[in-house]
Design an enzyme around this catalytic site. Structure first.
Site, mmCIF file in Angstrom:
data_model
loop_
_atom_site.group_PDB
_atom_site.id
_atom_site.type_symbol
_atom_site.label_atom_id
_atom_site.label_comp_id
_atom_site.label_asym_id
_atom_site.label_seq_id
_atom_site.Cartn_x
_atom_site.Cartn_y
_atom_site.Cartn_z
ATOM 1 N N GLU A 1 0.791 -1.223 0.023
ATOM 2 C CA GLU A 1 0.029 -0.049 -0.009
ATOM 3 C C GLU A 1 0.967 1.444 0.019
ATOM 4 O O GLU A 1 0.505 2.271 -0.595
ATOM 5 C CB GLU A 1 -1.118 0.019 1.057
ATOM 6 C CG GLU A 1 -1.926 -0.990 1.413
ATOM 7 C CD GLU A 1 -2.914 -1.129 0.053
ATOM 8 O OE1 GLU A 1 -3.098 0.127 -0.682
ATOM 9 O OE2 GLU A 1 -3.949 -2.035 -0.425
ATOM 10 N N TYR B 1 -6.363 6.472 3.596
ATOM 11 C CA TYR B 1 -6.588 5.558 2.655
ATOM 12 C C TYR B 1 -6.004 4.337 3.307
ATOM 13 O O TYR B 1 -6.361 3.218 3.243
ATOM 14 C CB TYR B 1 -5.837 6.053 1.201
ATOM 15 C CG TYR B 1 -5.789 4.901 0.466
ATOM 16 C CD1 TYR B 1 -6.722 4.174 -0.340
ATOM 17 C CD2 TYR B 1 -4.515 4.078 0.579
ATOM 18 C CE1 TYR B 1 -6.414 3.017 -0.923
ATOM 19 C CE2 TYR B 1 -4.274 2.981 -0.255
ATOM 20 C CZ TYR B 1 -5.225 2.557 -0.882
ATOM 21 O OH TYR B 1 -5.123 1.230 -1.663
ATOM 22 N N ASP C 1 -9.600 6.346 -2.909
ATOM 23 C CA ASP C 1 -8.366 6.781 -3.708
ATOM 24 C C ASP C 1 -8.848 7.415 -5.086
ATOM 25 O O ASP C 1 -10.105 7.717 -5.292
ATOM 26 C CB ASP C 1 -7.401 5.637 -3.948
ATOM 27 C CG ASP C 1 -7.750 4.768 -4.971
ATOM 28 O OD1 ASP C 1 -9.257 4.575 -5.187
ATOM 29 O OD2 ASP C 1 -7.255 3.826 -5.563
#
Length: 354
Positions: A33, A116, A134
DNA sequence: AATGCGGGGTA
DNA sequence: TACCCAGCATT
């Protein structure tokens, strides 16, 4: 319309096979991520493979030097991600005994982890129903639901987050979150989306109103500043001088050749009379010649750099370079230092060994 | 609330 | 070219 069901159905038959989809280990999910922030999957993938190979556990990453982490990150951009990654790895390894936090709230406290990324890790690893928002999510939701609120306005951020939280499948938050992002990346693309075969076509406000190319609404375009960089490549036998960038600007903690910024393009005659250059070199050089006649244009998201590399042959390194900021190195070792892509390309083109 | 921060793919 | 990418930190 059952939005999440249509989405997850699409996902189950269209998802890509990606290495981080084979695990729920928070270390690997976190790593992927961070790497994929503002970065395409295709660009981040090889880095993910190298990092997991080099650092199989959070302890391995924690024990590495920042320089090694930056070197492995070289070319991926946004280098604060790498510094924060390393900082957080040390924190998790040393303070949390290697155990990542397991809630959105606690994850978000980690350096480099925002709304996020905390949502992504919490939902994927711990099944917490928190929705990711996102660039893909903004695009899909703005189109399907016909929302023209600017996506990065304060109002837009709250509105899209709230909608995403309403839409998430609370029984399978991991599948839902990954589905909407995958759908945005592969199907509901910025340009030429596949509306013709879209499962939401009948329900998509943007499609029905012919607004596909207008949504999402974005506000600001970052203005690009032009700067002129002159790198001094000092050459003394097989030795040269480098310096580590400090401060908060671009490429922090990466290495480069001694840099002189100028307010315009410098011709060869201008270069030697430039005050900073004179201060650095005095008269203590044999010869200066310009490596690239035409400036190299290096474009970043917020900056345009016009770059010249000046080769400076010396008998001895001028006094100014004995300062702490500078390091004398053997040109054979230059490949071990993390450098911006711009510098890496020069090193490849200029064969130091010849 | 606005801005700085990379590099590369795509149309 | 211009746009955009599994955003975050700082001011």
């Amino acid at each position: 319309m059952n939005f999440s069901k249509l989405l997850i159905d699409w996902y189950l038959s269209n998802q890509r096979e990606l290495p981080w989809r084979k695990t729920k280990n928070p270390y690997y999910i976190w790593l992927s991520e961070i790497m994929l922030q503002q970065t395409r999957v295709a660009q981040g993938l090889p880095y993910y493979l190298r990092f997991t190979e080099e650092f199989p556990t959070v302890f391995d990453l924690a024990e590495a030097s920042e320089e090694k982490v930056l070197k492995l990150w070289q070319g991926l951009g946004y280098y604060s991600r790498a510094r924060n990654l390393h900082f957080t790895a040390k924190y998790v390894a040393e303070e949390l005994k290697g155990e990542f936090p397991n809630t959105y709230k606690e994850l978000k406290k980690l350096k480099g982890v925002g709304d996020y990324t905390a949502s992504a890790i919490a939902s994927i690893c711990f099944n917490e129903p928190v929705a990711v928002v996102d660039g893909n999510v903004y695009r899909v939701l703005s189109r399907v639901f016909g929302i023209d609120t600017p996506i990065h306005s304060t109002e837009g951020i709250k509105e899209f987050k709230a909608l995403a939280e309403k839409l998430i499948d609370k029984e399978q938050p991991s599948a839902y979150n990954q589905a909407i992002m995958e759908f945005g990346a592969l199907h509901c693309k910025p340009k030429n989306p596949y509306c013709i075969s879209c499962p939401f076509q009948q329900n998509c406000e943007a499609f029905q109103q012919g607004k596909i190319n207008e949504l999402p609404i974005k506000l600001k375009k970052t203005k690009v500043l032009t700067k002129y960089f002159n790198y001094l490549v000092l050459l003394k036998g097989d030795q040269t001088i480098i310096q580590q960038r400090k401060g908060n600007g671009i490429w922090r903690n990466l290495y480069q050749f001694p840099l002189v910024e100028s307010d315009k393009n410098l011709a060869e005659a201008d270069f030697l009379t430039h005050p900073e250059v004179k201060k650095l070199l005095q008269e203590d050089f044999k010869k200066v010649n310009l490596f690239n006649k035409k400036s190299i244009k290096h474009v970043l998201s917020h900056r345009k750099l016009m770059v010249k590399f000046w080769l400076v042959q010396v008998e001895e390194f001028p006094e100014a370079f004995s300062h702490n900021d500078f390091e004398t190195i053997s040109t054979a070792d230059i490949h071990s230092y993390p450098v911006p892509v711009l510098i890496e390309k020069f090193i490849e083109n200029f064969n130091f060994t010849k």
